[in-house]
Structures are given as structure tokens and as C-alpha cells.
Design a protein around this motif. Structure first.
Motif, PDB file in Angstrom:
ATOM      1  N   VAL A 159       1.025  -1.131  -0.233  1.00 53.41           N
ATOM      2  CA  VAL A 159      -0.096  -0.210   0.098  1.00 53.41           C
ATOM      3  C   VAL A 159       0.877   1.235  -0.053  1.00 53.41           C
ATOM      4  N   THR A 160       1.817   1.036   0.617  1.00 55.85           N
ATOM      5  CA  THR A 160       2.971   2.316   0.686  1.00 55.85           C
ATOM      6  C   THR A 160       3.419   2.710  -0.321  1.00 55.85           C
ATOM      7  N   LEU A 161       3.685   1.733  -1.264  1.00 58.38           N
ATOM      8  CA  LEU A 161       4.503   1.864  -2.627  1.00 58.38           C
ATOM      9  C   LEU A 161       3.368   2.300  -3.675  1.00 58.38           C
ATOM     10  N   VAL A 162       2.132   1.854  -3.696  1.00 57.65           N
ATOM     11  CA  VAL A 162       1.187   2.125  -4.401  1.00 57.65           C
ATOM     12  C   VAL A 162       0.938   3.745  -4.188  1.00 57.65           C
ATOM     13  N   VAL A 163       0.641   4.065  -2.768  1.00 57.95           N
ATOM     14  CA  VAL A 163       0.500   5.386  -2.636  1.00 57.95           C
ATOM     15  C   VAL A 163       1.504   6.259  -2.958  1.00 57.95           C
ATOM     16  N   GLY A 164       2.835   5.906  -2.589  1.00 57.97           N
ATOM     17  CA  GLY A 164       3.753   6.916  -3.124  1.00 57.97           C
ATOM     18  C   GLY A 164       3.988   6.824  -4.671  1.00 57.97           C
ATOM     19  N   ALA A 165       3.710   6.097  -5.409  1.00 60.03           N
ATOM     20  CA  ALA A 165       3.579   6.050  -6.594  1.00 60.03           C
ATOM     21  C   ALA A 165       2.408   6.830  -7.275  1.00 60.03           C
ATOM     22  N   THR A 167       0.922   9.501  -5.215  1.00 56.33           N
ATOM     23  CA  THR A 167       1.030  11.046  -5.243  1.00 56.33           C
ATOM     24  C   THR A 167       2.467  11.494  -4.509  1.00 56.33           C
ATOM     25  N   GLY A 168       3.401  10.554  -4.649  1.00 55.93           N
ATOM     26  CA  GLY A 168       4.705  11.197  -4.464  1.00 55.93           C
ATOM     27  C   GLY A 168       5.278  11.186  -3.152  1.00 55.93           C
ATOM     28  N   TRP A 169       4.467  10.727  -2.004  1.00 55.30           N
ATOM     29  CA  TRP A 169       4.784  10.734  -0.765  1.00 55.30           C
ATOM     30  C   TRP A 169       5.182   9.318  -0.258  1.00 55.30           C
ATOM     31  N   TYR A 170       6.188   9.268   0.357  1.00 58.49           N
ATOM     32  CA  TYR A 170       6.457   7.987   1.000  1.00 58.49           C
ATOM     33  C   TYR A 170       7.152   8.438   2.709  1.00 58.49           C
ATOM     34  N   PRO A 171       6.667   7.611   3.429  1.00 62.03           N
ATOM     35  CA  PRO A 171       6.528   7.716   4.824  1.00 62.03           C
ATOM     36  C   PRO A 171       8.193   7.919   5.276  1.00 62.03           C
ATOM     37  N   TYR A 172       8.918   7.019   4.736  1.00 60.77           N
ATOM     38  CA  TYR A 172      10.474   6.983   5.022  1.00 60.77           C
ATOM     39  C   TYR A 172      11.346   6.935   3.944  1.00 60.77           C
ATOM     40  N   PRO A 173      12.502   7.681   4.045  1.00 62.10           N
ATOM     41  CA  PRO A 173      13.374   8.013   3.012  1.00 62.10           C
ATOM     42  C   PRO A 173      13.896   6.661   2.181  1.00 62.10           C
ATOM     43  N   PHE A 174      13.956   5.564   2.756  1.00 57.18           N
ATOM     44  CA  PHE A 174      14.501   4.323   2.182  1.00 57.18           C
ATOM     45  C   PHE A 174      13.492   3.601   1.084  1.00 57.18           C
ATOM     46  N   ASP A 176      11.659   5.623  -0.931  1.00 57.67           N
ATOM     47  CA  ASP A 176      11.277   6.683  -1.860  1.00 57.67           C
ATOM     48  C   ASP A 176      11.932   6.348  -3.081  1.00 57.67           C
ATOM     49  N   VAL A 177      11.096   5.496  -3.997  1.00 58.60           N
ATOM     50  CA  VAL A 177      11.222   4.893  -5.396  1.00 58.60           C
ATOM     51  C   VAL A 177      12.032   6.454  -6.033  1.00 58.60           C
ATOM     52  N   ASP A 178      11.363   7.550  -6.181  1.00 60.47           N
ATOM     53  CA  ASP A 178      11.869   8.544  -6.841  1.00 60.47           C
ATOM     54  C   ASP A 178      13.214   9.098  -6.465  1.00 60.47           C
ATOM     55  N   VAL A 179      13.549   8.990  -5.513  1.00 60.62           N
ATOM     56  CA  VAL A 179      15.174   9.036  -5.158  1.00 60.62           C
ATOM     57  C   VAL A 179      16.111   8.022  -5.057  1.00 60.62           C
ATOM     58  N   VAL A 185      15.026   0.238  -3.752  1.00 63.73           N
ATOM     59  CA  VAL A 185      13.730   0.100  -2.926  1.00 63.73           C
ATOM     60  C   VAL A 185      13.370  -1.442  -2.657  1.00 63.73           C
ATOM     61  N   ALA A 186      13.281  -2.180  -4.117  1.00 66.45           N
ATOM     62  CA  ALA A 186      13.039  -3.478  -4.006  1.00 66.45           C
ATOM     63  C   ALA A 186      13.787  -4.533  -2.788  1.00 66.45           C
ATOM     64  N   VAL A 187      15.265  -4.028  -2.812  1.00 67.50           N
ATOM     65  CA  VAL A 187      16.096  -4.834  -1.928  1.00 67.50           C
ATOM     66  C   VAL A 187      15.772  -4.304  -0.699  1.00 67.50           C
ATOM     67  N   VAL A 188      15.382  -2.802  -0.270  1.00 66.75           N
ATOM     68  CA  VAL A 188      14.852  -2.923   1.040  1.00 66.75           C
ATOM     69  C   VAL A 188      13.725  -3.644   1.443  1.00 66.75           C
ATOM     70  N   CYS A 189      12.578  -3.715   0.426  1.00 67.73           N
ATOM     71  CA  CYS A 189      11.504  -4.366   0.961  1.00 67.73           C
ATOM     72  C   CYS A 189      11.612  -5.626   1.161  1.00 67.73           C
ATOM     73  N   VAL A 190      12.555  -6.542   0.404  1.00 67.06           N
ATOM     74  CA  VAL A 190      12.926  -7.976   0.684  1.00 67.06           C
ATOM     75  C   VAL A 190      13.527  -7.876   1.904  1.00 67.06           C
ATOM     76  N   ALA A 191      14.607  -7.018   2.182  1.00 67.43           N
ATOM     77  CA  ALA A 191      15.273  -7.078   3.365  1.00 67.43           C
ATOM     78  C   ALA A 191      14.344  -7.030   4.671  1.00 67.43           C
TER      79      ALA A 191
END
Length: 219
Positions: A159-165, A167-174, A176-179, A185-191
Motif C-alpha cells: 500500500v505504501t509503494l502504491v500510494v507513493g507512486a 502521490t509522490g509521498w513516502y513515509p520513510y526515505p529508504f 522513496d522510489v523517486d530518490v 527500494v525493492a532490495v529494502v522491501c525484501v530485507a
């Protein structure tokens, strides 16, 4: 004091700490305090929507709800409660660790923002984990509970990634797909998913081998 009395007291204090932290953070959000936000401050409605999007807030809310139930009845049980309690314990553990090692260096907080941050990210995680280790209740965790417990954190990530994609808002810097880019980000999510599963599995093993608690429950 009986173990059930200790359990009631511990769970009650934990629930109180989570409630104080959440209410204080909500007040700060309404007042316009910004955490991990750069650029123009969003409006109140958007700030409130962001508030409920933080894993920290949701994990503290789970701690509050499950601890209240355990404070009222230390031997509380139920299929849904088992899953929510595991999500609360594992989620708040991950919250504390991620904040301490990755987010804390990014924050420059003072006053009430600093105090609230420490309640949500340090006090509540410590109380929850120690309480779960000492007063349970247990046994409560099965392999089915572990697998069902993964729905919440993985669902939150999706949900966070869908909302981020959108609206452009991500709750945490790690996240943030745009940055950071999609691959990072995929690696972070798996981790994160593996970390949550590992903690859940460890909780399951401990729950199976540790002595049942609490004892001497009076209803």
C-alpha cells in the motif's frame, strides 16, 4: 503479587505509554510539526492521512490495542488476537531497530517532538518486548499465526509503494522510489520482509519452549 497481577500492571503501563505517544504525536501533526518532511508543509487533511501511513504509528496502535486487552485479562486469547499480538510485538521491534540505526541520525528534534519520538520509538518498543518475554501471554504463537502475521507488514509495504507512486509521498526515505530508484527500494522491501519473518520465527520458537505465563489468573 501474582504473575497475573504483574502482567496486568505491565500491559497497562505499556498501553498507557503507547496512548500517550500516539496522542502527543497527533497533536504535533495537527500543530504542523514536520518529521522527515522537506519542502512545503502539506495541509491538515494531508498531514492526518500521512500520520496513519507510518509503520511506527500503526505498530504503536497495535501495541495499544493488544496491551489493553491483556491488561484487562492477562490470559487473553483468540485467533485474531494472536495474529495482532504477534504483529504488535514484531512490528514495534522492527520500528525501534530501524529508527535507532537508520532514521535517528536524520532527525534533529527538540522539545515535545524529541520526547514524543523517544516514547514511540524507544519506550514503547522496550516495554513491549520485555513485557512479552516476561509476562506473555503464552503459548500463543503457531506456524499459522506466523504466516497470517505477515499479511500486515507486507500489505503495508504494498500500500505504501502504491500510494507513493500515486502521490509522490513516502513515509520513510529508504522507500522513496523517486530518490533511491526501484531496484534499491525493492532490495529494502525484501530485507524488511525477511527481517520481519525472522523475528516472527524466533518469537514462535521462544513461545513454544518458554514456560507458560501468566499463572494465577483471576477473572
Amino acid at each position: 503479587m501474582t504473575s497475573s497481577s504483574v502482567a496486568r500492571s505491565w500491559h497497562g503501563v505499556t498501553a498507557l505509554a503507547a496512548a500517550v505517544g500516539l496522542v502527543a504525536q497527533l497533536v504535533l501533526v495537527v500543530a504542523g510539526e514536520s518529521v522527515l518532511v522537506e519542502g512545503e508543509r502539506p495541509g491538515l487533511a494531508e498531514r492526518l492521512a500521512h500520520f496513519i501511513g507510518y509503520f511506527t504509528v500503526l505498530s504503536n496502535l497495535l501495541v495499544l490495542l493488544t496491551s489493553l486487552a491483556a491488561a484487562r485479562r492477562p490470559d487473553v486469547d483468540g485467533r485474531l488476537w494472536r495474529v495482532l499480538r504477534l504483529d504488535a510485538v514484531v512490528g514495534i521491534t522492527v520500528t525501534g531497530l530501524v529508527h535507532w540505526f537508520f532514521l535517528r541520525p536524520l532527525l534533529q528534534l527538540t522539545g515535545w517532538s524529541y520526547a514524543t519520538d523517544k516514547v514511540l520509538h524507544v519506550v514503547v518498543p522496550v516495554l513491549t518486548v520485555i513485557g512479552w518475554l516476561l509476562v506473555g501471554p503464552r503459548p500463543r504463537i503457531t506456524l499459522r499465526v506466523v504466516l497470517l502475521g505477515l499479511i500486515y507488514p507486507i500489505g503495508w509495504l504494498v500500500v505504501t509503494l502504491v500510494v507513493g507512486a500515486t502521490t509522490g509521498w513516502y513515509p520513510y526515505p529508504f522507500l522513496d522510489v523517486d530518490v533511491r530508484g526501484g531496484a534499491a527500494v525493492a532490495v529494502v522491501c525484501v530485507a524488511l520482509a525477511l527481517l520481519i519473518f525472522a523475528f516472527s520465527a524466533l518469537a514462535w520458537l521462544f513461545d513454544r519452549r518458554a514456560r507458560p505465563v501468566p499463572t494465577g489468573v483471576r477473572r
